[in-house]
Scaffold this motif. Sequence first.
Motif, mmCIF file in Angstrom:
data_model
loop_
_atom_site.group_PDB
_atom_site.id
_atom_site.type_symbol
_atom_site.label_atom_id
_atom_site.label_comp_id
_atom_site.label_asym_id
_atom_site.label_seq_id
_atom_site.Cartn_x
_atom_site.Cartn_y
_atom_site.Cartn_z
ATOM 1 N N GLY A 94 5.341 -12.239 -57.878
ATOM 2 C CA GLY A 94 5.947 -12.848 -56.700
ATOM 3 C C GLY A 94 6.487 -14.239 -56.992
ATOM 4 O O GLY A 94 7.556 -14.626 -56.490
ATOM 5 N N VAL A 95 5.774 -15.003 -57.806
ATOM 6 C CA VAL A 95 6.261 -16.323 -58.210
ATOM 7 C C VAL A 95 7.558 -16.182 -59.001
ATOM 8 O O VAL A 95 8.525 -16.929 -58.792
ATOM 9 C CB VAL A 95 5.197 -17.060 -59.052
ATOM 10 C CG1 VAL A 95 5.730 -18.416 -59.524
ATOM 11 C CG2 VAL A 95 3.914 -17.252 -58.248
ATOM 12 N N ILE A 146 1.809 -7.516 -48.898
ATOM 13 C CA ILE A 146 1.643 -8.896 -48.433
ATOM 14 C C ILE A 146 2.426 -9.883 -49.294
ATOM 15 O O ILE A 146 3.109 -10.771 -48.769
ATOM 16 C CB ILE A 146 0.142 -9.266 -48.407
ATOM 17 C CG1 ILE A 146 -0.574 -8.480 -47.303
ATOM 18 C CG2 ILE A 146 -0.035 -10.769 -48.180
ATOM 19 C CD1 ILE A 146 -2.086 -8.671 -47.288
ATOM 20 N N VAL A 147 2.362 -9.741 -50.604
ATOM 21 C CA VAL A 147 3.031 -10.707 -51.484
ATOM 22 C C VAL A 147 4.545 -10.725 -51.260
ATOM 23 O O VAL A 147 5.146 -11.808 -51.141
ATOM 24 C CB VAL A 147 2.665 -10.452 -52.955
ATOM 25 C CG1 VAL A 147 3.586 -11.224 -53.897
ATOM 26 C CG2 VAL A 147 1.211 -10.843 -53.209
ATOM 27 N N PRO A 148 5.226 -9.573 -51.172
ATOM 28 C CA PRO A 148 6.663 -9.640 -50.878
ATOM 29 C C PRO A 148 6.964 -10.324 -49.549
ATOM 30 O O PRO A 148 7.988 -11.005 -49.422
ATOM 31 C CB PRO A 148 7.094 -8.169 -50.859
ATOM 32 C CG PRO A 148 6.119 -7.491 -51.747
ATOM 33 C CD PRO A 148 4.817 -8.189 -51.496
ATOM 34 N N GLY A 439 10.058 0.603 -53.188
ATOM 35 C CA GLY A 439 8.900 -0.225 -53.447
ATOM 36 C C GLY A 439 9.029 -0.929 -54.785
ATOM 37 O O GLY A 439 10.039 -0.827 -55.476
ATOM 38 N N GLY A 440 7.962 -1.608 -55.188
ATOM 39 C CA GLY A 440 8.023 -2.503 -56.339
ATOM 40 C C GLY A 440 8.274 -3.896 -55.816
ATOM 41 O O GLY A 440 9.146 -4.103 -54.966
ATOM 42 N N ILE A 441 7.524 -4.875 -56.290
ATOM 43 C CA ILE A 441 7.516 -6.185 -55.638
ATOM 44 C C ILE A 441 8.902 -6.824 -55.502
ATOM 45 O O ILE A 441 9.291 -7.214 -54.392
ATOM 46 C CB ILE A 441 6.503 -7.114 -56.344
ATOM 47 C CG1 ILE A 441 5.091 -6.629 -55.988
ATOM 48 C CG2 ILE A 441 6.682 -8.567 -55.922
ATOM 49 C CD1 ILE A 441 3.988 -7.265 -56.772
ATOM 50 N N PRO A 442 9.714 -6.916 -56.555
ATOM 51 C CA PRO A 442 11.046 -7.531 -56.347
ATOM 52 C C PRO A 442 11.922 -6.734 -55.390
ATOM 53 O O PRO A 442 12.696 -7.309 -54.620
ATOM 54 C CB PRO A 442 11.649 -7.548 -57.758
ATOM 55 C CG PRO A 442 10.499 -7.394 -58.686
ATOM 56 C CD PRO A 442 9.505 -6.546 -57.963
ATOM 57 N N TRP A 443 11.805 -5.410 -55.450
ATOM 58 C CA TRP A 443 12.627 -4.548 -54.609
ATOM 59 C C TRP A 443 12.179 -4.621 -53.156
ATOM 60 O O TRP A 443 13.014 -4.574 -52.237
ATOM 61 C CB TRP A 443 12.566 -3.121 -55.131
ATOM 62 C CG TRP A 443 12.827 -3.061 -56.602
ATOM 63 C CD1 TRP A 443 11.898 -3.223 -57.604
ATOM 64 C CD2 TRP A 443 14.089 -2.893 -57.255
ATOM 65 N NE1 TRP A 443 12.502 -3.142 -58.824
ATOM 66 C CE2 TRP A 443 13.842 -2.945 -58.646
ATOM 67 C CE3 TRP A 443 15.384 -2.690 -56.797
ATOM 68 C CZ2 TRP A 443 14.864 -2.801 -59.581
ATOM 69 C CZ3 TRP A 443 16.399 -2.543 -57.731
ATOM 70 C CH2 TRP A 443 16.136 -2.607 -59.099
ATOM 71 N N THR A 444 10.879 -4.744 -52.930
ATOM 72 C CA THR A 444 10.383 -4.882 -51.565
ATOM 73 C C THR A 444 10.817 -6.211 -50.957
ATOM 74 O O THR A 444 11.101 -6.290 -49.755
ATOM 75 C CB THR A 444 8.851 -4.754 -51.541
ATOM 76 O OG1 THR A 444 8.480 -3.482 -52.083
ATOM 77 C CG2 THR A 444 8.309 -4.851 -50.123
ATOM 78 N N ASP A 446 13.638 -7.618 -51.523
ATOM 79 C CA ASP A 446 15.005 -7.350 -51.064
ATOM 80 C C ASP A 446 14.996 -6.640 -49.719
ATOM 81 O O ASP A 446 15.816 -6.943 -48.833
ATOM 82 C CB ASP A 446 15.753 -6.486 -52.085
ATOM 83 C CG ASP A 446 16.099 -7.248 -53.354
ATOM 84 O OD1 ASP A 446 16.091 -8.491 -53.316
ATOM 85 O OD2 ASP A 446 16.365 -6.590 -54.370
ATOM 86 N N GLU A 447 14.072 -5.681 -49.548
ATOM 87 C CA GLU A 447 13.995 -4.936 -48.288
ATOM 88 C C GLU A 447 13.614 -5.849 -47.124
ATOM 89 O O GLU A 447 14.012 -5.624 -45.980
ATOM 90 C CB GLU A 447 12.962 -3.806 -48.410
ATOM 91 C CG GLU A 447 13.261 -2.762 -49.474
ATOM 92 C CD GLU A 447 14.141 -1.640 -48.968
ATOM 93 O OE1 GLU A 447 14.483 -1.636 -47.769
ATOM 94 O OE2 GLU A 447 14.484 -0.755 -49.782
ATOM 95 N N MET A 448 12.827 -6.896 -47.404
ATOM 96 C CA MET A 448 12.308 -7.768 -46.355
ATOM 97 C C MET A 448 13.177 -8.996 -46.103
ATOM 98 O O MET A 448 12.780 -9.899 -45.352
ATOM 99 C CB MET A 448 10.879 -8.225 -46.705
ATOM 100 C CG MET A 448 9.856 -7.111 -46.671
ATOM 101 S SD MET A 448 8.200 -7.743 -47.067
ATOM 102 C CE MET A 448 7.222 -6.230 -46.946
ATOM 103 N N THR A 449 14.339 -9.055 -46.745
ATOM 104 C CA THR A 449 15.235 -10.189 -46.534
ATOM 105 C C THR A 449 16.611 -9.712 -46.094
ATOM 106 O O THR A 449 16.958 -8.539 -46.242
ATOM 107 C CB THR A 449 15.386 -11.033 -47.818
ATOM 108 O OG1 THR A 449 15.794 -10.180 -48.894
ATOM 109 C CG2 THR A 449 14.102 -11.721 -48.180
#
Length: 458
Positions: A94-95, A146-148, A439-444, A446-449
């Motif tokens: 996430g960082v 949560i992290v995304p 899914g996948g942290i970087p891809w999620t 994108d989904e949340m922005t």
Amino acid sequence: MIEVVQAFDRKPIADIESDDAAALERKLVTARRLFRDRTAWIPVHERMAILERLAALMAAERDALGMQIAREGGKPLTDALVETDRAIDGVRNGVDVLRTKAGREIPMGLTRASDARRAFTIVEPIGVVAAISAFNHPLNLVVHQIVPAIVAGCPVIIKPAGPTPLSCLRFAELVREAGLPDGWCQTFVPESTDLAERLVTDPRVAFLSFIGSARVGWYLRSKLAPGARCALEHGGVAPAIIDRSADLDKIVEPLVKGGYYHAGQVCVSTQRIYVHADLADAFTERFAARVAQLKVGDPTLAETEVGPLITPKEAARVQSWIAEAVAGGARQLGGGSLSETTLKPSVLVEPPRHAKVSTLEVFGPLTCIYAYKDIDEAIESANSLPVAFQASVFTENLRVALDAAERLDASAVMINDHTAFRTDWMPFAGRRESGYGIGGIPWTVDEMTEEKMIVFKS
């Protein structure tokens, strides 16, 4: 109060307070208020610092987090510690995303009407996130939800799976200890699914992150408020194809891991194995022998490789599906039960193609073997179901590998590896009934922005 029990022996672990409708309303009011007040948004550098402190806090109690996963979820301790390590790395990921997440320039001046303008986008959080998590990775899955949200700058309300709330609750405590301000990450533990549905369908929720069954996921999507977006992660009946050129010395171990990791309770667990007829007997003999060697039992012991299913009801269901297949002509190798929750791993040879074990996600310690003569036949069978997630091909022939990889109906195809391979930064998505969104942290993130364009006329 909600009683949490150990998956293996059903002994009580803890009693936790449940949330009622009034608690849900308070949480939604808080989340919405934070999002609407731009002065309350957390600067990027502070989010980075919070996540860095969070990773350090998790690393300091790695062993305790792993044991908690083993107790409440039944995952063997060795694998539970791997899950914990992945969760810690996911926080660090996430960082990394925050270091590079940015808008982009949109070209202008391409036509006379667009001349004398400069345009660019900025990235903004989508709004309040409601997350519904699953039991099979009780720590790492909540990290993926949560992290995304923290990276994107979204307030998040997360409902953990009923049988495994403790890992989620502890993670949320650690998030707060790391410095995330109050209200940005809230847990929601209701006693009834009605309240969970009310959370998801509330008009103040802008995004649903759901991990669970297709039946529930698609139902919830149909009930979302207008404008709300979602990502759904369901399951599959993952196929693996063994080509005639495959090296049996190399493929048995990864297929055993892919089929019996966490007692098969993985959405991309290897379930259907299509093996060329020339290799079928030799492969089945070697594979079944290795499966029989798996150490089954108490997941808190370091030597255990296969633990329990999450509830006695699930163990009984898997047993009934196996019995149906055997009655239909399948040959069973291994199997049986150690307790009301713990099944010995089974292999079914040539179950009927219409049986539940051939068409539905088993989510248990079972794989099915089918012989084929032509790889076109194997690919057609692999693609025959309405679910599609990850798939595998085992071959020493490059042409076969590339051809099968292109033709298999899957979001990811592994060559010479099992279907359950995953890293936490890669895209992870089901197709058709198996899911929606990525899914996948970087891809999620994108989904949340959302991108907002700004145009200057000079």
